[in-house]
Scaffold this motif. Sequence first.
Motif, PDB file in Angstrom:
ATOM      1  N   PRO A  43      22.045 -21.422   5.879  1.00  0.00           N
ATOM      2  CA  PRO A  43      23.039 -21.082   6.905  1.00  0.00           C
ATOM      3  C   PRO A  43      22.397 -20.987   8.290  1.00  0.00           C
ATOM      4  O   PRO A  43      21.179 -20.871   8.400  1.00  0.00           O
ATOM      5  CB  PRO A  43      23.561 -19.720   6.455  1.00  0.00           C
ATOM      6  CG  PRO A  43      23.164 -19.581   5.039  1.00  0.00           C
ATOM      7  CD  PRO A  43      21.905 -20.367   4.882  1.00  0.00           C
ATOM      8  N   GLY A  44      23.231 -21.026   9.321  1.00  0.00           N
ATOM      9  CA  GLY A  44      22.739 -20.932  10.686  1.00  0.00           C
ATOM     10  C   GLY A  44      22.008 -19.619  10.927  1.00  0.00           C
ATOM     11  O   GLY A  44      22.412 -18.578  10.427  1.00  0.00           O
ATOM     12  N   HIS A  45      20.914 -19.675  11.700  1.00  0.00           N
ATOM     13  CA  HIS A  45      20.106 -18.497  12.045  1.00  0.00           C
ATOM     14  C   HIS A  45      19.719 -17.697  10.813  1.00  0.00           C
ATOM     15  O   HIS A  45      19.695 -16.462  10.842  1.00  0.00           O
ATOM     16  CB  HIS A  45      20.853 -17.594  13.037  1.00  0.00           C
ATOM     17  CG  HIS A  45      21.189 -18.280  14.313  1.00  0.00           C
ATOM     18  ND1 HIS A  45      20.226 -18.738  15.183  1.00  0.00           N
ATOM     19  CD2 HIS A  45      22.384 -18.637  14.861  1.00  0.00           C
ATOM     20  CE1 HIS A  45      20.794 -19.323  16.217  1.00  0.00           C
ATOM     21  NE2 HIS A  45      22.116 -19.287  16.036  1.00  0.00           N
ATOM     22  N   SER A  46      19.471 -18.397   9.712  1.00  0.00           N
ATOM     23  CA  SER A  46      19.123 -17.702   8.477  1.00  0.00           C
ATOM     24  C   SER A  46      17.950 -18.397   7.798  1.00  0.00           C
ATOM     25  O   SER A  46      17.647 -19.542   8.109  1.00  0.00           O
ATOM     26  CB  SER A  46      20.305 -17.687   7.509  1.00  0.00           C
ATOM     27  OG  SER A  46      21.404 -17.071   8.096  1.00  0.00           O
TER      28      SER A  46
ATOM     29  N   GLN B  92      30.348 -15.738  17.597  1.00  0.00           N
ATOM     30  CA  GLN B  92      29.633 -16.912  17.074  1.00  0.00           C
ATOM     31  C   GLN B  92      30.194 -18.193  17.672  1.00  0.00           C
ATOM     32  O   GLN B  92      29.463 -19.137  17.950  1.00  0.00           O
ATOM     33  CB  GLN B  92      29.804 -16.990  15.550  1.00  0.00           C
ATOM     34  CG  GLN B  92      28.950 -16.027  14.778  1.00  0.00           C
ATOM     35  CD  GLN B  92      29.201 -16.215  13.309  1.00  0.00           C
ATOM     36  OE1 GLN B  92      30.245 -15.872  12.780  1.00  0.00           O
ATOM     37  NE2 GLN B  92      28.241 -16.803  12.620  1.00  0.00           N
ATOM     38  N   LEU B  93      31.524 -18.163  17.848  1.00  0.00           N
ATOM     39  CA  LEU B  93      32.220 -19.349  18.344  1.00  0.00           C
ATOM     40  C   LEU B  93      31.668 -19.766  19.708  1.00  0.00           C
ATOM     41  O   LEU B  93      31.565 -20.941  20.019  1.00  0.00           O
ATOM     42  CB  LEU B  93      33.710 -19.011  18.450  1.00  0.00           C
ATOM     43  CG  LEU B  93      34.714 -20.138  18.600  1.00  0.00           C
ATOM     44  CD1 LEU B  93      34.604 -21.094  17.442  1.00  0.00           C
ATOM     45  CD2 LEU B  93      36.120 -19.547  18.633  1.00  0.00           C
TER      46      LEU B  93
ATOM     47  N   VAL C  60      32.862 -10.546  15.739  1.00  0.00           N
ATOM     48  CA  VAL C  60      31.632 -11.243  15.321  1.00  0.00           C
ATOM     49  C   VAL C  60      31.884 -12.746  15.202  1.00  0.00           C
ATOM     50  O   VAL C  60      31.093 -13.561  15.683  1.00  0.00           O
ATOM     51  CB  VAL C  60      31.108 -10.679  13.980  1.00  0.00           C
ATOM     52  CG1 VAL C  60      29.969 -11.536  13.461  1.00  0.00           C
ATOM     53  CG2 VAL C  60      30.642  -9.252  14.168  1.00  0.00           C
ATOM     54  N   ILE C  61      33.025 -13.116  14.584  1.00  0.00           N
ATOM     55  CA  ILE C  61      33.312 -14.548  14.413  1.00  0.00           C
ATOM     56  C   ILE C  61      33.561 -15.203  15.773  1.00  0.00           C
ATOM     57  O   ILE C  61      33.072 -16.294  16.053  1.00  0.00           O
ATOM     58  CB  ILE C  61      34.517 -14.759  13.478  1.00  0.00           C
ATOM     59  CG1 ILE C  61      34.209 -14.176  12.097  1.00  0.00           C
ATOM     60  CG2 ILE C  61      34.824 -16.242  13.326  1.00  0.00           C
ATOM     61  CD1 ILE C  61      35.381 -14.183  11.153  1.00  0.00           C
ATOM     62  N   GLY C  62      34.311 -14.501  16.632  1.00  0.00           N
ATOM     63  CA  GLY C  62      34.596 -15.038  17.956  1.00  0.00           C
ATOM     64  C   GLY C  62      33.329 -15.193  18.782  1.00  0.00           C
ATOM     65  O   GLY C  62      33.145 -16.186  19.481  1.00  0.00           O
TER      66      GLY C  62
ATOM     67  N   ALA D  15      25.306 -24.609   9.617  1.00  0.00           N
ATOM     68  CA  ALA D  15      24.640 -24.546   8.324  1.00  0.00           C
ATOM     69  C   ALA D  15      24.216 -25.950   7.883  1.00  0.00           C
ATOM     70  O   ALA D  15      24.864 -26.933   8.207  1.00  0.00           O
ATOM     71  CB  ALA D  15      25.565 -23.933   7.290  1.00  0.00           C
TER      72      ALA D  15
ATOM     73  N   ARG E 141      15.896 -19.298   4.043  1.00  0.00           N
ATOM     74  CA  ARG E 141      15.958 -19.403   2.589  1.00  0.00           C
ATOM     75  C   ARG E 141      14.540 -19.659   2.095  1.00  0.00           C
ATOM     76  O   ARG E 141      13.747 -20.303   2.781  1.00  0.00           O
ATOM     77  CB  ARG E 141      16.862 -20.562   2.157  1.00  0.00           C
ATOM     78  CG  ARG E 141      18.340 -20.281   2.314  1.00  0.00           C
ATOM     79  CD  ARG E 141      18.818 -19.306   1.241  1.00  0.00           C
ATOM     80  NE  ARG E 141      20.230 -19.011   1.383  1.00  0.00           N
ATOM     81  CZ  ARG E 141      20.731 -18.098   2.210  1.00  0.00           C
ATOM     82  NH1 ARG E 141      19.921 -17.394   2.965  1.00  0.00           N
ATOM     83  NH2 ARG E 141      22.019 -17.884   2.275  1.00  0.00           N
ATOM     84  N   GLN E 142      14.245 -19.174   0.899  1.00  0.00           N
ATOM     85  CA  GLN E 142      12.899 -19.337   0.380  1.00  0.00           C
ATOM     86  C   GLN E 142      12.870 -20.258  -0.830  1.00  0.00           C
ATOM     87  O   GLN E 142      13.870 -20.440  -1.517  1.00  0.00           O
ATOM     88  CB  GLN E 142      12.319 -17.967   0.014  1.00  0.00           C
ATOM     89  CG  GLN E 142      11.856 -17.223   1.244  1.00  0.00           C
ATOM     90  CD  GLN E 142      11.994 -15.730   1.091  1.00  0.00           C
ATOM     91  OE1 GLN E 142      13.086 -15.241   0.832  1.00  0.00           O
ATOM     92  NE2 GLN E 142      10.896 -15.036   1.251  1.00  0.00           N
TER      93      GLN E 142
ATOM     94  N   PRO F 148      27.512 -29.541   5.357  1.00  0.00           N
ATOM     95  CA  PRO F 148      28.224 -29.006   4.199  1.00  0.00           C
ATOM     96  C   PRO F 148      29.649 -29.549   4.090  1.00  0.00           C
ATOM     97  O   PRO F 148      30.248 -29.846   5.097  1.00  0.00           O
ATOM     98  CB  PRO F 148      28.251 -27.505   4.437  1.00  0.00           C
ATOM     99  CG  PRO F 148      27.363 -27.230   5.576  1.00  0.00           C
ATOM    100  CD  PRO F 148      27.162 -28.488   6.321  1.00  0.00           C
TER     101      PRO F 148
ATOM    102  N   TYR G 276      21.633 -24.602   0.427  1.00  0.00           N
ATOM    103  CA  TYR G 276      22.141 -24.302   1.760  1.00  0.00           C
ATOM    104  C   TYR G 276      21.127 -23.515   2.568  1.00  0.00           C
ATOM    105  O   TYR G 276      20.445 -22.665   2.015  1.00  0.00           O
ATOM    106  CB  TYR G 276      23.410 -23.441   1.689  1.00  0.00           C
ATOM    107  CG  TYR G 276      24.612 -24.150   1.143  1.00  0.00           C
ATOM    108  CD1 TYR G 276      25.379 -24.963   1.965  1.00  0.00           C
ATOM    109  CD2 TYR G 276      24.981 -23.992  -0.181  1.00  0.00           C
ATOM    110  CE1 TYR G 276      26.486 -25.616   1.466  1.00  0.00           C
ATOM    111  CE2 TYR G 276      26.091 -24.636  -0.693  1.00  0.00           C
ATOM    112  CZ  TYR G 276      26.849 -25.449   0.139  1.00  0.00           C
ATOM    113  OH  TYR G 276      27.946 -26.087  -0.342  1.00  0.00           O
TER     114      TYR G 276
END
Lengths: 140, 277
Positions: free
Chosen positions: A110-113, A44-45, A40-42, A82, A115-116, A140, A108
């Motif tokens: 975050p990327g592709h996220s 995203q990279l 998953v991390i790779g 982010a 917040r309300q 950040p 914050y």
Amino acid sequence: MNRKSRTDDIHPAKAEQQMPWLEWLASAIGLLLVLGIFGVIGWQLFSGATTPPVITVEVENVAPVEGGYRVLFRAYNNAGEAAAQVEIEGKVTAAGEDEETSKAILDYVPGHSARQGGLFFTRDPHSGSLAVRAVGFATP
Amino acid sequence: MNEVTVTSERYAIGLARAFGGAIIFGLPLLMTMEMWSLGFSMGRGRLLLLMGFTLAVLVGLSYFSGFEKTFSLKEDAMDAFAAFGVGVITSAVLLVVLAVITFDMSWGDIVGRVALQSVPASIGAMLGRKQLGDEQDMDAEEERKREAGYGGELFLMLAGALFLAFNMAPTEEMILIAFQMTPWHALALGVLSLGLLHVFVYSIGFSGQENRPEGGTFLSTFLHFTLAGYGVALLVSLYVLWSFGRTDGVSVAEIANMLVVLGFPASLGAATARLVV
């Protein structure tokens, strides 16, 4: 139990031949988690995780509350990186009157996220036009 | 057949201790705000590298003191994966319970938070046996440490420094302290770190204390172990600070200050590595 394990320790070579099934299981689960997380991390990279933040805000709900009106919004970060300290500004403008501005800060997004948050106004946002947007952010 | 169930049972006890270690050693950082945001905001490449580095350290730690006795590299690797798994599961469950992770978050966000948190938790899982278990194979462990020689000594210092430095590095305070210190403060802290490192390792008789090498003078011991240990502590501090992006665009002088600040816990970790590991 303790006594038994002590006697087992005297013959360490035996344990080498019979690896307990639980050890295989625990190691296999661990390996799967390693591969999953690295994957998953790779991923995203290489999938644009390093594009700078793009934040869009949409109004979700406007309701009269004690002392004025409350506007709930949802800020969505369309990019990979982010954003910190995202300032959200809302304006209510009606013809012939001064505009009313309210602000909120999201720590914050975050990327592709999403917040309300919420803004308060003294004037009914429905009486004029309501515009809510992200004004700025810090990395950040 | 009976033998197999007995060994599985023993492994289960080791695994339970690993979970205990993961919770106890991981808890301070699970409840540190900066760790949550670093999980999604730190560079993905650096996070990946950090996870790889952690796995390598876990393999080494398994050799010296894992949650069960090991006989080969394959077993050390398997134990490292198991400890990593324990760290990931513990972190994920606790982060969900603490509402740091909610299911409306994106996958990248969730995995990043769990991955970063699993670093201290999986090291904790590996140390769990030593700290929470009985002392049954202490002799074998001591023998390994003796056999390992100078390289092994440096590795243990690295592991100890990493563990303690990692507990402080994410916090804003490291940078704040570096900013408010004058060069005199930094020099004093550096000297204090070196002094404590030397005293902790060679003089006050903690368990697992190093005996001064045969015929070694104070100076040669100091150069060989204390200075080398402080060097390891500073390098580990630099690596951790870089991983968290604390060094990006910062002047060399300010980085040096941060290194001395984080080098203090790191050198204490290096000095007491033999106690903990």
